[in-house]
Design an enzyme around this catalytic site. Structure first.
Site, PDB file in Angstrom:
ATOM      1  CB  SER A 138      25.524  66.050 -21.556  1.00 26.87           C
ATOM      2  OG  SER A 138      26.795  65.830 -21.223  1.00 26.87           O
ATOM      3  CE  LYS A 164      28.477  69.035 -22.036  1.00 26.00           C
ATOM      4  NZ  LYS A 164      28.056  70.097 -21.341  1.00 26.00           N
ATOM      5  CG  LEU A 165      31.095  62.653 -28.009  1.00 26.26           C
ATOM      6  CD1 LEU A 165      32.234  62.079 -28.619  1.00 26.26           C
ATOM      7  CD2 LEU A 165      29.963  61.670 -27.330  1.00 26.26           C
ATOM      8  CE  LYS A 166      29.910  66.443 -19.287  1.00 34.33           C
ATOM      9  NZ  LYS A 166      30.383  67.612 -18.869  1.00 34.33           N
ATOM     10  CG  ASP A 191      31.931  69.763 -20.908  1.00 39.89           C
ATOM     11  OD1 ASP A 191      32.691  70.690 -20.811  1.00 39.89           O
ATOM     12  OD2 ASP A 191      30.850  69.795 -20.301  1.00 39.89           O
ATOM     13  CD  GLU A 216      30.382  72.933 -22.097  1.00 40.71           C
ATOM     14  OE1 GLU A 216      29.810  72.074 -22.684  1.00 40.71           O
ATOM     15  OE2 GLU A 216      29.587  73.282 -21.303  1.00 40.71           O
ATOM     16  CG  ASP A 241      30.121  75.060 -18.027  1.00 41.19           C
ATOM     17  OD1 ASP A 241      29.506  75.990 -17.162  1.00 41.19           O
ATOM     18  OD2 ASP A 241      30.121  73.939 -18.072  1.00 41.19           O
ATOM     19  CE  LYS A 265      26.479  73.656 -17.139  1.00 39.82           C
ATOM     20  NZ  LYS A 265      27.680  73.236 -16.578  1.00 39.82           N
ATOM     21  N   GLY A 293      23.418  72.038 -18.404  1.00 35.92           N
ATOM     22  CA  GLY A 293      22.543  71.478 -17.945  1.00 35.92           C
ATOM     23  C   GLY A 293      23.122  70.966 -16.645  1.00 35.92           C
TER      24      GLY A 293
HETATM   25  O1  NPG Z   1      21.828  66.919 -19.218  1.00 35.45           O
HETATM   26  O2  NPG Z   1      21.995  68.104 -17.265  1.00 35.45           O
HETATM   27  C1  NPG Z   1      22.437  67.416 -18.205  1.00 35.45           C
HETATM   28  C2  NPG Z   1      24.031  67.245 -17.847  1.00 35.45           C
HETATM   29  C3  NPG Z   1      24.687  68.025 -19.004  1.00 35.45           C
HETATM   30  O3  NPG Z   1      26.945  67.468 -18.973  1.00 35.45           O
HETATM   31  C4  NPG Z   1      26.210  68.038 -18.495  1.00 35.45           C
HETATM   32  N1  NPG Z   1      26.382  68.393 -17.164  1.00 35.45           N
HETATM   33  O4  NPG Z   1      29.729  69.961 -16.825  1.00 35.45           O
HETATM   34  O5  NPG Z   1      28.040  70.737 -17.961  1.00 35.45           O
HETATM   35  C5  NPG Z   1      28.633  69.714 -17.176  1.00 35.45           C
HETATM   36  C6  NPG Z   1      27.749  68.707 -16.626  1.00 35.45           C
HETATM   37  C7  NPG Z   1      27.513  68.706 -15.067  1.00 35.45           C
HETATM   38  C8  NPG Z   1      26.418  67.893 -14.654  1.00 35.45           C
HETATM   39  C9  NPG Z   1      28.038  69.533 -14.459  1.00 35.45           C
HETATM   40  C10 NPG Z   1      26.387  67.865 -13.276  1.00 35.45           C
HETATM   41  C11 NPG Z   1      28.069  69.550 -13.116  1.00 35.45           C
HETATM   42  C12 NPG Z   1      27.041  68.686 -12.546  1.00 35.45           C
END
Ligand code: NPG
Length: 375
Positions: A138, A164-166, A191, A216, A241, A265, A293
């Site tokens: 991510s 995965k791009l935020k 996402d 997402e 999600d 998750k 994650g």
């Molecule tokens: O690789 O653990 C990882 C991060 C993946 O983007 C990721 N997590 O919105 O899914 C999400 C985000 C996140 C991270 C959400 C931390 C909440 C806390």
């Protein structure tokens, strides 16, 4: 599984700096404050990790709140129960509404204790069908497109099998276009962490041109029906999600046509056992799932990687190697080999906590025991 007696729970608050800042539409993280639980039971110890964030900006949960509800509302109910099994935890904690991440952490610790005691791995318990899992990574919001391309290039060189791009309003079509142009047909998804509204449907449909695996959680978590509306305008598969907090929420979202894919998750849904129920429900409905994650340490990663080896986890997960997150993990590190992580084979989570390192990074520690009732 043999029931056991929960004798005490140790709560560790640890601080770990992230290797690189991680920016999402809900904020930027540079280090993590993490709550770990050690369940001390009649049959031995077990570990749990709570994925609640420092601020309640991903969901309503946050780490101080999780610790408080565990100490004052959840653990006393479990101590009262006498002998119990991980399968009883959900029911015993049902009177307390919400707080899925806190509930998940203690269920995980009890499950770990039970499986360590019986010599069974998490993977075996879940019915894992593979010994290693495909991993994605991510990528946070960056300050510029060249900086983003640099980061993505490094991850692809390391072997990650999907990017995965935020995204957020103002950082969406252009970064996606740039990654597609530079890196060709690499498996790519985005996402939004609830950052859009249904009136953005036409704008989000511009992403269809880039053949993404999925988009997402574009809309706020309670707007499940609006996701079904959005799906009529956007061709890219919609993945939920934040909206999926239970197997019931998953069933409703599927029936409404609000998602074609689900991110699982375990922390978000109240634990690995509810996560397994969502996996099974999705299989029946031919909805592919993938493992999310939340920047877990090696403990949470061990459980997530084991679950990601179940049959309907058909897309690469946000299960990256330890070195994507932390310079030093609290367990033996998870190492990427050809874009995959190995499912631990040992009993329970199958990883060991480095207790010296844990002691160094613990900034708060408390032990909760059953209180004796006045006669
Ligand atoms: O690789 O653990 C990882 C991060 C993946 O983007 C990721 N997590 O919105 O899914 C999400 C985000 C996140 C991270 C959400 C931390 C909440 C806390």
């Amino acid at each position: 599984m043999n029931p056991l007696t929960l004798e005490a729970v140790e709560l560790f608050r640890i601080r770990l700096p992230l290797v690189a800042p991680f920016e999402t539409s809900f904020g930027i993280q540079t280090e993590r404050d993490i709550l770990l639980l050690k369940a001390k039971t009649s049959d031995g110890d077990g570990w749990g990790e709570c994925v609640a964030t420092e601020e309640p900006t991903y969901s309503s949960e946050y780490i101080e709140g999780a610790q408080h509800v565990l100490v004052h509302h959840l653990l006393p109910r479990l101590f009262e129960r006498g002998r119990l099994s991980a399968e009883d935890v959900g029911q015993a904690l049902r009177p307390v509404h919400g707080h899925q991440m806190a509930k998940a952490a203690i269920e995980m610790a009890i499950l770990d204790a039970q499986l360590r005691a019986s010599g069974e791995s998490f993977g075996h318990f879940f019915g894992a069908v593979r010994e290693e899992v495909d991993c994605g990574v991510s990528v946070g919001i960056h300050s510029s497109i060249p900086a983003l391309l640099q980061t993505v290039g490094v991850y692809l060189d390391q072997g990650y099998r999907r990017i995965k791009l935020k995204i957020k309003p103002g950082w969406d079509v252009e970064p996606v276009r740039a990654v597609r142009e530079r890196f060709g047909d690499v498996p790519l998804q985005v996402d939004a962490n609830t950052a859009y509204s249904v009136s953005d449907a036409k704008h989000l449909a511009e992403l269809d041109a880039f053949e993404l695996l999925l988009i997402e959680q574009p809309l706020p978590e309670e707007q499940v029906l609006a996701h079904a509306e959005l799906a009529k305008v956007v061709q890219t598969a919609i993945c939920l999600d934040e909206s999926i907090t239970s197997v019931q929420a998953a069933a409703d979202a599927i029936q409404l046509g609000a998602c074609q894919i689900i991110n699982i998750k375990p922390g978000r849904v109240g634990g690995y056992l509810e996560a397994r129920r969502i996996h099974d429900l999705c299989s029946q409905h031919r909805i592919p799932v993938w493992m999310g994650g939340m920047l877990e340490t090696g403990l949470g990663r061990a459980g997530n990687v084991a679950m990601a080896a179940m049959p309907n986890f058909t897309l690469p997960g946000d299960t990256s190697a330890s070195d994507r997150y932390y310079h030093r993990d609290i367990t033996e590190p998870f190492v990427l080999v050809e874009g995959r992580l190995r499912v631990p084979q040992g009993a329970g989570l199958g990883v060991n906590v480095d207790t010296d390192f844990l002691a160094q990074i613990t900034h708060r520690h408390e032990t909760v025991r059953p209180t004796r009732r006045a006669i």
